[in-house]
Design a protein around this motif. Structure first.
Motif, PDB file in Angstrom:
ATOM      1  N   TYR A   1       1.114  -1.195   0.200  1.00  0.00           N
ATOM      2  CA  TYR A   1       0.501  -0.005   0.291  1.00  0.00           C
ATOM      3  C   TYR A   1       0.829   1.016  -0.356  1.00  0.00           C
ATOM      4  O   TYR A   1       0.763   2.466  -0.823  1.00  0.00           O
ATOM      5  CB  TYR A   1      -0.863   0.288   1.262  1.00  0.00           C
ATOM      6  CG  TYR A   1      -2.132  -1.133   1.096  1.00  0.00           C
ATOM      7  CD1 TYR A   1      -2.078  -2.148   0.329  1.00  0.00           C
ATOM      8  CD2 TYR A   1      -3.535  -0.918   1.886  1.00  0.00           C
ATOM      9  CE1 TYR A   1      -3.687  -2.723   0.166  1.00  0.00           C
ATOM     10  CE2 TYR A   1      -3.864  -1.864   2.408  1.00  0.00           C
ATOM     11  CZ  TYR A   1      -4.354  -3.397   0.995  1.00  0.00           C
ATOM     12  OH  TYR A   1      -5.755  -4.025   1.097  1.00  0.00           O
TER      13      TYR A   1
ATOM     14  N   GLU B   1      -0.316   4.649  -0.690  1.00  0.00           N
ATOM     15  CA  GLU B   1      -1.859   4.446   0.070  1.00  0.00           C
ATOM     16  C   GLU B   1      -1.478   4.067   1.690  1.00  0.00           C
ATOM     17  O   GLU B   1      -0.594   3.705   1.903  1.00  0.00           O
ATOM     18  CB  GLU B   1      -2.893   3.384  -0.178  1.00  0.00           C
ATOM     19  CG  GLU B   1      -3.126   4.012  -1.475  1.00  0.00           C
ATOM     20  CD  GLU B   1      -3.885   4.585  -1.772  1.00  0.00           C
ATOM     21  OE1 GLU B   1      -5.098   5.807  -0.878  1.00  0.00           O
ATOM     22  OE2 GLU B   1      -4.393   5.270  -3.003  1.00  0.00           O
ATOM     23  N   LYS B   2      -2.282   4.770   2.438  1.00  0.00           N
ATOM     24  CA  LYS B   2      -2.169   4.382   4.079  1.00  0.00           C
ATOM     25  C   LYS B   2      -2.808   2.473   4.669  1.00  0.00           C
ATOM     26  O   LYS B   2      -3.457   2.602   3.871  1.00  0.00           O
ATOM     27  CB  LYS B   2      -2.085   5.366   5.287  1.00  0.00           C
ATOM     28  CG  LYS B   2      -1.843   6.939   4.754  1.00  0.00           C
ATOM     29  CD  LYS B   2      -1.538   7.871   5.959  1.00  0.00           C
ATOM     30  CE  LYS B   2      -1.652   8.722   5.547  1.00  0.00           C
ATOM     31  NZ  LYS B   2      -1.778   9.732   6.388  1.00  0.00           N
TER      32      LYS B   2
ATOM     33  N   SER C   1      -5.548  -1.558  -2.816  1.00  0.00           N
ATOM     34  CA  SER C   1      -4.687  -0.199  -1.800  1.00  0.00           C
ATOM     35  C   SER C   1      -5.300   0.175  -1.188  1.00  0.00           C
ATOM     36  O   SER C   1      -6.290   1.731  -2.234  1.00  0.00           O
ATOM     37  CB  SER C   1      -3.778   0.021  -2.706  1.00  0.00           C
ATOM     38  OG  SER C   1      -2.190  -0.942  -3.091  1.00  0.00           O
ATOM     39  N   GLY C   2      -5.194   1.089   0.047  1.00  0.00           N
ATOM     40  CA  GLY C   2      -5.799   1.543   0.804  1.00  0.00           C
ATOM     41  C   GLY C   2      -6.698   1.178   1.233  1.00  0.00           C
ATOM     42  O   GLY C   2      -7.754   2.100   2.304  1.00  0.00           O
TER      43      GLY C   2
END
Length: 196
Positions: free
Chosen positions: A42, A47-48, A79-80
């Motif tokens: 991620y 992304e976090k 992702s995210g």
């Protein structure tokens, strides 16, 4: 004819995480390790991620798949997002005394449900052989004592490889309606990669 599926394979993008379904696995250890791997992916995508939430979700999804004992299972982690977008299970249906031959018609009859109307059933041809594609919605298990039962969206493929007695099955499932189109496109792409 044979039932040898030892070389069965498929191709998924890196967004699909292989879930442990065979043998004894320490799901706490596996999910924590896999969550860190996902968090790293991620981050590379900008992304976090919350590794703790990912680990909890990975463990839940893997434990659920383990109850059905498929040949293989994968979770689609975008992702995210800290929960699985879709689950893919690869399995086989073998003939026995009660069903001496697994046909596409038999698969269609036994894998179709009509909780939300008629399923979308299509006969298709995959590189692995003739197949049936069934898109339908089913009612999931209630989350809590008083909670509503979720609608689970599914796309099922059953294929009869030439020279094999068993049917190979792919079951994709997701719950978010916004994922209908991308999940179906992804499932159709993966189904075309099945090899034996």
């Amino acid at each position: 004819m044979t039932d040898d599926l030892a070389h069965l394979g498929l191709e998924c993008s890196p967004d699909w995480v292989p879930l442990p379904v065979l043998g004894a696995v320490d799901l706490d250890y596996w999910s924590a390790y896999q969550a860190e791997e996902l968090a790293d992916r991620y981050a590379r995508d900008g992304e976090k991620a919350h590794a703790r939430l990912l680990a909890r979700d990975l463990k839940r999804v893997a434990a659920d798949c383990h109850t059905r004992d498929p040949l293989g299972a994968f979770g689609w982690y975008v992702s995210g997002h800290n929960s699985v977008a879709a689950v893919l299970e690869l399995d086989a249906v073998h003939p026995d005394e009660t069903v001496p031959e697994i046909t596409l018609a038999w698969l269609t009859e036994h894998m179709s449900v009509r909780e939300f109307g008629e399923p979308d059933v299509r006969d298709v041809r995959l590189p692995l052989g003739d197949a049936v594609r069934i898109r339908q919605n089913v009612t999931g298990e209630r989350k809590g004592l008083l909670g509503a039962r979720p609608v689970i969206r599914t796309l099922f493929y059953g294929v009869r490889p030439e020279g094999v007695d068993a049917a190979v099955t792919l079951q994709f499932s997701w719950t978010e309606p916004v994922l209908d189109e991308p999940a179906e496109q992804t499932a159709d792409t993966i189904a075309r990669t099945l090899t034996l």
